[in-house]
Design an enzyme around this catalytic site. Sequence first.
Site, PDB file in Angstrom:
ATOM      1  N   PHE A   4      25.065  38.394  42.273  1.00 41.49           N
ATOM      2  CA  PHE A   4      24.950  38.832  43.674  1.00 41.49           C
ATOM      3  C   PHE A   4      25.586  40.210  43.803  1.00 41.49           C
ATOM      4  O   PHE A   4      26.763  40.395  43.471  1.00 41.49           O
ATOM      5  CB  PHE A   4      25.636  37.860  44.637  1.00 41.49           C
ATOM      6  CG  PHE A   4      25.406  38.249  46.078  1.00 41.49           C
ATOM      7  CD1 PHE A   4      24.240  37.879  46.728  1.00 41.49           C
ATOM      8  CD2 PHE A   4      26.332  39.026  46.764  1.00 41.49           C
ATOM      9  CE1 PHE A   4      23.995  38.279  48.045  1.00 41.49           C
ATOM     10  CE2 PHE A   4      26.099  39.429  48.076  1.00 41.49           C
ATOM     11  CZ  PHE A   4      24.923  39.037  48.717  1.00 41.49           C
ATOM     12  N   ASP A  60      30.859  45.256  39.145  1.00 42.02           N
ATOM     13  CA  ASP A  60      30.882  45.019  40.582  1.00 42.02           C
ATOM     14  C   ASP A  60      32.100  44.133  40.872  1.00 42.02           C
ATOM     15  O   ASP A  60      32.067  42.924  40.677  1.00 42.02           O
ATOM     16  CB  ASP A  60      29.580  44.337  41.012  1.00 42.02           C
ATOM     17  CG  ASP A  60      29.572  43.986  42.496  1.00 42.02           C
ATOM     18  OD1 ASP A  60      30.641  44.030  43.127  1.00 42.02           O
ATOM     19  OD2 ASP A  60      28.491  43.650  43.016  1.00 42.02           O
ATOM     20  N   LYS A  72      35.212  44.841  50.126  1.00 39.66           N
ATOM     21  CA  LYS A  72      35.851  43.800  50.942  1.00 39.66           C
ATOM     22  C   LYS A  72      37.291  44.072  51.418  1.00 39.66           C
ATOM     23  O   LYS A  72      37.469  44.506  52.546  1.00 39.66           O
ATOM     24  CB  LYS A  72      35.774  42.481  50.180  1.00 39.66           C
ATOM     25  CG  LYS A  72      34.324  41.928  50.100  1.00 39.66           C
ATOM     26  CD  LYS A  72      34.316  40.517  49.606  1.00 39.66           C
ATOM     27  CE  LYS A  72      32.939  39.980  49.282  1.00 39.66           C
ATOM     28  NZ  LYS A  72      32.118  39.640  50.447  1.00 39.66           N
TER      29      LYS A  72
HETATM   30  C1  LIG Z   1      30.043  40.839  44.056  1.00 33.09           C
HETATM   31  C2  LIG Z   1      29.509  41.363  45.346  1.00 33.09           C
HETATM   32  N1  LIG Z   1      28.862  42.538  45.371  1.00 33.09           N
HETATM   33  C3  LIG Z   1      28.369  43.051  46.504  1.00 33.09           C
HETATM   34  C4  LIG Z   1      28.501  42.384  47.702  1.00 33.09           C
HETATM   35  C5  LIG Z   1      27.929  42.969  48.962  1.00 33.09           C
HETATM   36  O1  LIG Z   1      28.952  43.364  49.792  1.00 33.09           O
HETATM   37  P1  LIG Z   1      28.646  43.669  51.354  1.00 33.09           P
HETATM   38  O2  LIG Z   1      28.309  42.360  51.971  1.00 33.09           O
HETATM   39  O3  LIG Z   1      29.926  44.265  51.846  1.00 33.09           O
HETATM   40  O4  LIG Z   1      27.515  44.627  51.381  1.00 33.09           O
HETATM   41  C6  LIG Z   1      29.176  41.162  47.731  1.00 33.09           C
HETATM   42  C7  LIG Z   1      29.315  40.418  49.000  1.00 33.09           C
HETATM   43  O5  LIG Z   1      29.668  39.283  49.052  1.00 33.09           O
HETATM   44  C8  LIG Z   1      29.695  40.634  46.530  1.00 33.09           C
HETATM   45  O6  LIG Z   1      30.316  39.458  46.502  1.00 33.09           O
END
Ligand SMILES: Cc1ncc(COP(=O)(O)O)c(C=O)c1O
Length: 403
Positions: free
Chosen positions: A134, A219, A248
């Site tokens: 994700f 990520d 976050k």
């Molecule tokens: C690993 C990871 N990458 C990217 C995102 C996307 O972040 P955002 O919701 O702030 O766009 C998330 C969101 O949960 C995430 O857990």
Amino acid sequence: MNEFDAISLENRLSANVFAKRPIVITRGKGALVWDIKGREYIDCMGSYGVALLGHSHPKVVEAVCKQAGTLISCHSSLYNTKRTEFLQKLMSITPKGLNKAFLSNSGAESVECAIKLARKFTGKPEIIAVMGAFHGKTMGALSATWDKKYRDPFQPLVPEFKHIPPDNLEKLKEAITEKTAAVLLEPIRGEGGVRVPPDDFLPGARQICYDKNVLLILDEVQTSFGRTGKIFCCDHWHVTPDVICCAKPFAGGLPIGITVAREQIMSSLKLSEHSSTFSGSPLVCAASWAAINVLVEDKLAERAAVLGDYFKVKLKELQSKYKIVREVRGLGLMLGLELRYDVHSIILKAMDRGVLILDAGRNVLRFLPPLVITKDQIDMVIQILDEIIGEEENERSSGTVAN
Ligand SMILES: Cc1ncc(COP(=O)(O)O)c(C=O)c1O
């Protein structure tokens, strides 16, 4: 405004894209939040990992209030001292060699920047991600995200993304071709079920990326800022990627995205090739400066390691007690409890008894509490889960609920 009005108006006036729970939260402090009726909850959702310092941390509140009265916005085409101070503070915690940042507003945006960087720096188009990953829901990030339910309604996505089985070094080696720019990985897959890779995976992936001359992008949107017991999760395996995506909790609750890269890589982006109006606003930079200070001074990563071990042992006790619990996973205060069945009813029952918990897929309970959660609060969460899982197991064994 009463509870009914808040729920019905929000449903009517905002896009119905969130799986809403029927409570209205109005206040938070530390690991606790309160609803509109004054009911208290232990918050193991932590705003999906944002409230890592606890809700309304006093040092963040102070920094935000002070900065709000001085200067809230300042476009990055002008210099600003808060932004400079924040960037210096940020570089004091980033892995060695990763020392140039692009600031944005969300996790997905931090991934978008990483994708553009990889293509620009290498001159190649392809990004390799893993099944179950994700990375967000904007079009570029979504192209790296795996789940069909997020992707299918929006095809065609960005071309030249491919997904390989996770945690598999052989498949990774085979997948990299002449046109591969980067491998994009979450150190621990969060949404994908809180899945920690085997110890040889990230170091192996690092080596393969070196050997094949492709970038390794991590990520760390969900795993960084002390969440797993280290400031960056990749530190558990002594791996330094070429690019890290963060978001976050980095601004103590305010919206932020950060893409940090080696200087040479970030410098491949030339004037106007990337930007964002809100990039590095003084208000967010002041909040993030304060948040990093709290993280370091209060040794929150160490706290996450200790409390995470405690929480995990307690969850494992539930696993040995109940057949419907399949596995406990995670590191630090990023924990998952996999059940043999759908966890939806457990989440609702826990909410009724004063505990907010996330899911990660159909049958995994996910815990992303603020790192300031106390041992007593963890005990309370465990006690409530013990009651609920016990009831669920009884109902299933007596046939009241269909399996
Ligand atoms: C690993 C990871 N990458 C990217 C995102 C996307 O972040 P955002 O919701 O702030 O766009 C998330 C969101 O949960 C995430 O857990």
